[in-house]
Structures are given as C-alpha cells and as structure tokens.
Write a protein that holds these residues in place. Sequence first.
Motif, PDB file in Angstrom:
ATOM      1  N   LEU A   1      37.929  78.209  14.032  1.00 30.06           N
ATOM      2  CA  LEU A   1      36.907  77.374  13.403  1.00 30.06           C
ATOM      3  C   LEU A   1      37.558  76.259  12.587  1.00 30.06           C
ATOM      4  O   LEU A   1      37.153  75.093  12.669  1.00 30.06           O
ATOM      5  N   GLY A   2      38.575  76.612  11.810  1.00 27.35           N
ATOM      6  CA  GLY A   2      39.267  75.600  11.016  1.00 27.35           C
ATOM      7  C   GLY A   2      39.914  74.541  11.875  1.00 27.35           C
ATOM      8  O   GLY A   2      39.850  73.336  11.570  1.00 27.35           O
ATOM      9  N   GLY A   3      40.548  74.965  12.975  1.00 26.27           N
ATOM     10  CA  GLY A   3      41.160  73.999  13.881  1.00 26.27           C
ATOM     11  C   GLY A   3      40.134  73.072  14.507  1.00 26.27           C
ATOM     12  O   GLY A   3      40.383  71.874  14.681  1.00 26.27           O
ATOM     13  N   GLY A   4      38.957  73.629  14.837  1.00 28.08           N
ATOM     14  CA  GLY A   4      37.890  72.798  15.397  1.00 28.08           C
ATOM     15  C   GLY A   4      37.396  71.761  14.405  1.00 28.08           C
ATOM     16  O   GLY A   4      37.131  70.599  14.764  1.00 28.08           O
ATOM     17  N   ILE A   5      37.274  72.146  13.135  1.00 30.18           N
ATOM     18  CA  ILE A   5      36.870  71.192  12.098  1.00 30.18           C
ATOM     19  C   ILE A   5      37.944  70.117  11.914  1.00 30.18           C
ATOM     20  O   ILE A   5      37.627  68.943  11.712  1.00 30.18           O
ATOM     21  N   LEU A   6      39.204  70.532  11.996  1.00 34.37           N
ATOM     22  CA  LEU A   6      40.288  69.548  11.934  1.00 34.37           C
ATOM     23  C   LEU A   6      40.156  68.515  13.052  1.00 34.37           C
ATOM     24  O   LEU A   6      40.332  67.306  12.826  1.00 34.37           O
ATOM     25  N   TRP A   7      39.875  68.989  14.244  1.00 36.80           N
ATOM     26  CA  TRP A   7      39.723  68.079  15.387  1.00 36.80           C
ATOM     27  C   TRP A   7      38.581  67.099  15.128  1.00 36.80           C
ATOM     28  O   TRP A   7      38.697  65.898  15.386  1.00 36.80           O
ATOM     29  N   PHE A   8      37.472  67.603  14.614  1.00 36.64           N
ATOM     30  CA  PHE A   8      36.350  66.728  14.253  1.00 36.64           C
ATOM     31  C   PHE A   8      36.807  65.655  13.261  1.00 36.64           C
ATOM     32  O   PHE A   8      36.527  64.471  13.421  1.00 36.64           O
ATOM     33  N   GLY A   9      37.530  66.094  12.226  1.00 32.63           N
ATOM     34  CA  GLY A   9      38.006  65.152  11.224  1.00 32.63           C
ATOM     35  C   GLY A   9      39.002  64.151  11.772  1.00 32.63           C
ATOM     36  O   GLY A   9      39.101  63.023  11.268  1.00 32.63           O
ATOM     37  N   TRP A  10      39.722  64.538  12.810  1.00 37.47           N
ATOM     38  CA  TRP A  10      40.750  63.660  13.382  1.00 37.47           C
ATOM     39  C   TRP A  10      40.145  62.404  13.999  1.00 37.47           C
ATOM     40  O   TRP A  10      40.791  61.348  14.054  1.00 37.47           O
ATOM     41  N   PHE A  11      38.902  62.496  14.475  1.00 37.77           N
ATOM     42  CA  PHE A  11      38.249  61.294  14.993  1.00 37.77           C
ATOM     43  C   PHE A  11      38.074  60.264  13.875  1.00 37.77           C
ATOM     44  O   PHE A  11      38.182  59.058  14.104  1.00 37.77           O
ATOM     45  N   GLY A  12      37.807  60.746  12.670  1.00 37.48           N
ATOM     46  CA  GLY A  12      37.746  59.839  11.539  1.00 37.48           C
ATOM     47  C   GLY A  12      39.119  59.395  11.096  1.00 37.48           C
ATOM     48  O   GLY A  12      39.324  58.240  10.713  1.00 37.48           O
ATOM     49  N   PHE A  13      40.092  60.299  11.142  1.00 38.61           N
ATOM     50  CA  PHE A  13      41.458  59.999  10.718  1.00 38.61           C
ATOM     51  C   PHE A  13      42.037  58.866  11.564  1.00 38.61           C
ATOM     52  O   PHE A  13      42.528  57.860  11.040  1.00 38.61           O
ATOM     53  N   ASN A  14      41.996  59.034  12.885  1.00 34.66           N
ATOM     54  CA  ASN A  14      42.515  57.987  13.772  1.00 34.66           C
ATOM     55  C   ASN A  14      41.543  56.816  13.897  1.00 34.66           C
ATOM     56  O   ASN A  14      41.947  55.656  13.921  1.00 34.66           O
ATOM     57  N   GLY A  15      40.249  57.133  13.975  1.00 38.87           N
ATOM     58  CA  GLY A  15      39.265  56.074  14.170  1.00 38.87           C
ATOM     59  C   GLY A  15      39.183  55.114  13.000  1.00 38.87           C
ATOM     60  O   GLY A  15      38.937  53.916  13.186  1.00 38.87           O
ATOM     61  N   SER A  16      39.396  55.603  11.783  1.00 40.86           N
ATOM     62  CA  SER A  16      39.307  54.726  10.613  1.00 40.86           C
ATOM     63  C   SER A  16      40.451  53.719  10.570  1.00 40.86           C
ATOM     64  O   SER A  16      40.312  52.653   9.959  1.00 40.86           O
ATOM     65  N   CYS A  17      41.567  54.035  11.206  1.00 40.66           N
ATOM     66  CA  CYS A  17      42.706  53.114  11.206  1.00 40.66           C
ATOM     67  C   CYS A  17      42.454  51.881  12.065  1.00 40.66           C
ATOM     68  O   CYS A  17      43.246  50.924  12.040  1.00 40.66           O
ATOM     69  N   ALA A  18      41.354  51.882  12.827  1.00 39.52           N
ATOM     70  CA  ALA A  18      40.960  50.676  13.548  1.00 39.52           C
ATOM     71  C   ALA A  18      40.301  49.667  12.623  1.00 39.52           C
ATOM     72  O   ALA A  18      40.066  48.517  13.015  1.00 39.52           O
ATOM     73  N   LEU A  19      39.989  50.100  11.380  1.00 38.83           N
ATOM     74  CA  LEU A  19      39.436  49.231  10.340  1.00 38.83           C
ATOM     75  C   LEU A  19      38.100  48.616  10.719  1.00 38.83           C
ATOM     76  O   LEU A  19      37.762  47.496  10.294  1.00 38.83           O
ATOM     77  N   GLY A  20      37.306  49.351  11.507  1.00 35.05           N
ATOM     78  CA  GLY A  20      35.978  48.855  11.823  1.00 35.05           C
ATOM     79  C   GLY A  20      35.445  49.449  13.105  1.00 35.05           C
ATOM     80  O   GLY A  20      36.107  50.247  13.777  1.00 35.05           O
TER      81      GLY A  20
ATOM     82  N   PHE B   1      36.157  47.683  19.844  1.00 33.31           N
ATOM     83  CA  PHE B   1      36.682  48.237  21.091  1.00 33.31           C
ATOM     84  C   PHE B   1      37.900  49.113  20.815  1.00 33.31           C
ATOM     85  O   PHE B   1      38.076  50.162  21.433  1.00 33.31           O
ATOM     86  N   LEU B   2      38.746  48.700  19.873  1.00 38.03           N
ATOM     87  CA  LEU B   2      39.898  49.511  19.494  1.00 38.03           C
ATOM     88  C   LEU B   2      39.461  50.885  19.028  1.00 38.03           C
ATOM     89  O   LEU B   2      40.085  51.894  19.380  1.00 38.03           O
ATOM     90  N   THR B   3      38.380  50.945  18.265  1.00 34.75           N
ATOM     91  CA  THR B   3      37.868  52.241  17.796  1.00 34.75           C
ATOM     92  C   THR B   3      37.495  53.130  18.976  1.00 34.75           C
ATOM     93  O   THR B   3      37.785  54.331  18.984  1.00 34.75           O
ATOM     94  N   GLN B   4      36.874  52.548  19.976  1.00 35.76           N
ATOM     95  CA  GLN B   4      36.491  53.318  21.166  1.00 35.76           C
ATOM     96  C   GLN B   4      37.727  53.880  21.874  1.00 35.76           C
ATOM     97  O   GLN B   4      37.752  55.056  22.269  1.00 35.76           O
ATOM     98  N   VAL B   5      38.732  53.030  22.041  1.00 29.40           N
ATOM     99  CA  VAL B   5      39.956  53.473  22.715  1.00 29.40           C
ATOM    100  C   VAL B   5      40.617  54.607  21.949  1.00 29.40           C
ATOM    101  O   VAL B   5      41.019  55.633  22.524  1.00 29.40           O
ATOM    102  N   VAL B   6      40.736  54.443  20.636  1.00 35.13           N
ATOM    103  CA  VAL B   6      41.415  55.431  19.809  1.00 35.13           C
ATOM    104  C   VAL B   6      40.675  56.759  19.814  1.00 35.13           C
ATOM    105  O   VAL B   6      41.296  57.831  19.917  1.00 35.13           O
ATOM    106  N   ILE B   7      39.355  56.730  19.726  1.00 38.38           N
ATOM    107  CA  ILE B   7      38.579  57.973  19.711  1.00 38.38           C
ATOM    108  C   ILE B   7      38.684  58.683  21.060  1.00 38.38           C
ATOM    109  O   ILE B   7      38.839  59.910  21.122  1.00 38.38           O
ATOM    110  N   LEU B   8      38.609  57.929  22.148  1.00 36.86           N
ATOM    111  CA  LEU B   8      38.772  58.554  23.469  1.00 36.86           C
ATOM    112  C   LEU B   8      40.155  59.163  23.608  1.00 36.86           C
ATOM    113  O   LEU B   8      40.305  60.315  24.059  1.00 36.86           O
TER     114      LEU B   8
END
Length: 449
Positions: free
Chosen positions: A212-231, A234-241
Amino acid sequence: MEPILAANADLAWMLAAFVFVLLMFPGLALYYGGMVGARNVLNMMTMVMVTLGITSVLYVLYGYGLVSGPSVNDWGLIGNPMDYLGLGSNMSDDGSGNTQVLYFAAWFILFAAITVAIVASGAAGRMKFSAWMVFAPVWLTLVYFPVAHWIFAADSDGISGGFLLNDIGVHDYAGGTAVHMNSGVAALALALVLGARRKRMERPHNVPMALLGGGILWFGWFGFNGSCALGASFLTQVVILNTLLAGSAGILGFAAIERWREGHVTSLGAITGAVAGLVGITPAANTMTPLGALAVGLLAAGVVAFLLSFKSRMKVDDTLDAFAVHGVGGIVGTLCIVLFASDSAPAGVAGILFGGDIGILWKELAGIVITCTYSFVMTWLIAKGLDKVMTLRVDEETEVTGLDSTIHAETAYEIPAAGVGHAPGLIARVPPTVGPSAAGTAEPEPVST
C-alpha cells in the motif's frame, strides 16, 4: 533564481502536484513501516514523518537561500543564505511574480524532506530517536542543501547558480543526483557507522502495508516528476507517461531477476521493482521516448534485483535497501541518459546510441562521482562526529525489546484503554473482561500507570 510559472493553469497543476508529493510521506512511512519488524514499525514511521517538520523549519529559516539563492562568490557551491531569509520579504503580491517564491519554497521543502526520510531507512531499528533529531538537520544543512544548489539552481539574469548544472552541464530532470543518489549513499554511510542490527535478517512484518505504501509513493511520483515540468504542458504529458511506463517495467524487470536468482516472484519484490523503475526514470523522464522509459525501468529494477540477491553476503546492513534502490537505481537511470536518450523527446538530448556526443558520458559520470563521493564522505563524518558526542545507537536491551515501546511508549497493534495514559516504556493494556478470553486463557492484568 526561482522559475517563473507562465499562467494560472500552470500554477493550478503545480498546486495539485504539490498535494501528490505530500502524500509520498505517509506512503513512504507505510512502505518502510511494513518492511521492518513489528517492534520498530512506529519508530520507523515517526522518523519519516518528523523529517517533514524539521525540513520545513530549516527551509524557511535559511534553506531556500542556500539552495536557490545566488551562488556565493559565483563559485557554484552554495547559495547565499541571506537571500530569502525567513521568506518574509516575499509576502506582498505586487504582480512581479514574487508570490511564486512561496510556492517554490513549499515545493522544494517536500523534495528535501523526502530525501532525508529515505536516509532514515539506513538507521532502522537501532538509532536513538533523539540522535536522529540532531542528525537530520545537520545532514540537511551540510549535505542536501549544497548538493541541491549544485543541480537545481540555474544561472539567470547574470546570477550564478550551481556548478553541476551550469558549468559541467549534468542533465538531471527531477533529482536523480540530489535526491536519490544522495539519499541512497548517505543511508549506506549511516548504516556503516551504526553497524548491523542484532536481528539483521528480521523479516518484514506486514507486506500488504508495504505494498500500500509503495502504491501511494507511485501516485505521489506523478506529482514529483510532473511538477518539474513547471506547468500543464506537453512535457508534463510525456513525463507522466514515462513515469507510469518505467514503474510498470520495473515490476517486470525485478520479477525476472527474482525468478532467475531465487526461483520465485514475490509481492514485495514487485513493489520494490516499481520503486526502482521510478527512481531510474527520475533523472531521465524528459529525455526518453515511451520505449526508452520501458528500457530504463527494466534495467534499473533488474540491476537492483541482481544486487539485492547478494544482500545476505554483504557486511553493511543497508536495512531497507536505500542504497540499492535509490543509489544504484539513480545511477542506472543517469547512465541510461548517456546510452539511449532520444533527441525527439522534449529535452532534445541524444544518447550515444542515438548519435549523441561522447561528451555526455563524462558530464553524467562527473555528476555521479561528485554527488556520491561528497554525500558518502560528509555523511560518514557527520555520523562519526555525532556518535562521539552523543552516541547514535541505542543500547542492546532497547534494541532487542524494540524501539516502539522503549522510546515511544506505544505499539502498532495494541490499543490502550480509553482514558489511560502511557507509562514511560510501557503500554497500557485493555482491562480484562469478565471470564477467560476467546482463546480460553485469562487476559493479562492491566499495567498500572
């Protein structure tokens, strides 16, 4: 030297991503808590959560200036702590963009705090909680803040930033160096100073909790990597995928090695493989096509799984595999940039296999060597110094009994009676009911407080 967000839609996405990343803290607490023995689960979870409090205070006081302020003497080594001191000068909304300093301060707080929380895994089950409360702020100040400045502070408007990013040209999209290599190597150094646990081969006490904790981490990782697109772009889409694909491939890569080396596939191995794949894609998320992201996840998790198959032979007790998963996983992800980054991806970086210049190899190797060497040496010196002053490790009786009851006066799976307080080192038990328990034995007498 904070980035500037282009539109309100970008800020809206960044605020949503911030919440995603915040959820990584209970996620990491559950992930690590499930992997330790039942006697130390609350201690491990508390060490993870308390780092958020420590980091928030230090970042507001002086950390933001050290990381994002102009580089002192233009050397690229550390930011000026007097810039953004207390953040008090950024409280007026005058339309100049200064209000975004507050968002980026909060954003960087979470990145820093999750890094320190990973380091805590190297001390699981044997470090004094009071010692951790001293070690964490010292490590933040002397290790994390400088390394984060090296790789996160960009040159702008004639103001110098960190040397790894601006002078050497290391490519690190979202923290493969400052977050993952830094924390993994530091956890190894801390574990080396503390020594191995007395019950080193203690099995995880709650695998579903770790999943469960690992799954929540994965969820948070979309924000972790996605936020580095700064908005929201299209970059956000690529990074999240790519984040999804690398984590998914990581499950398969770890499972393949586990089946080959051990003869079976485990659920804990599956979630560990996912995390390893996520670590691997963190520095490379904007340099990969979808096929490249799959390769990164497979390689990062496969290398981590192979390394962990020798864990029982290793003398250093890397308790919750931070060095293997984060340190080695981050290194593999960085080297994947060197090999098969594609110039068709948003970053426009070409790896050697796609016609890129050999110079990319030396740049990324410099980032790896400098970060890992500095982190290991400084962490070892900090831990050794504090051990001389205050002794980092608990005594044998405390370690054998468990840190939950002896340090925190509570246990994870025993609920005190209503209105009954905790005695030092003891847990109040539920008063016995009339007659024997369902198991046919008398209930224990309540502990006097």
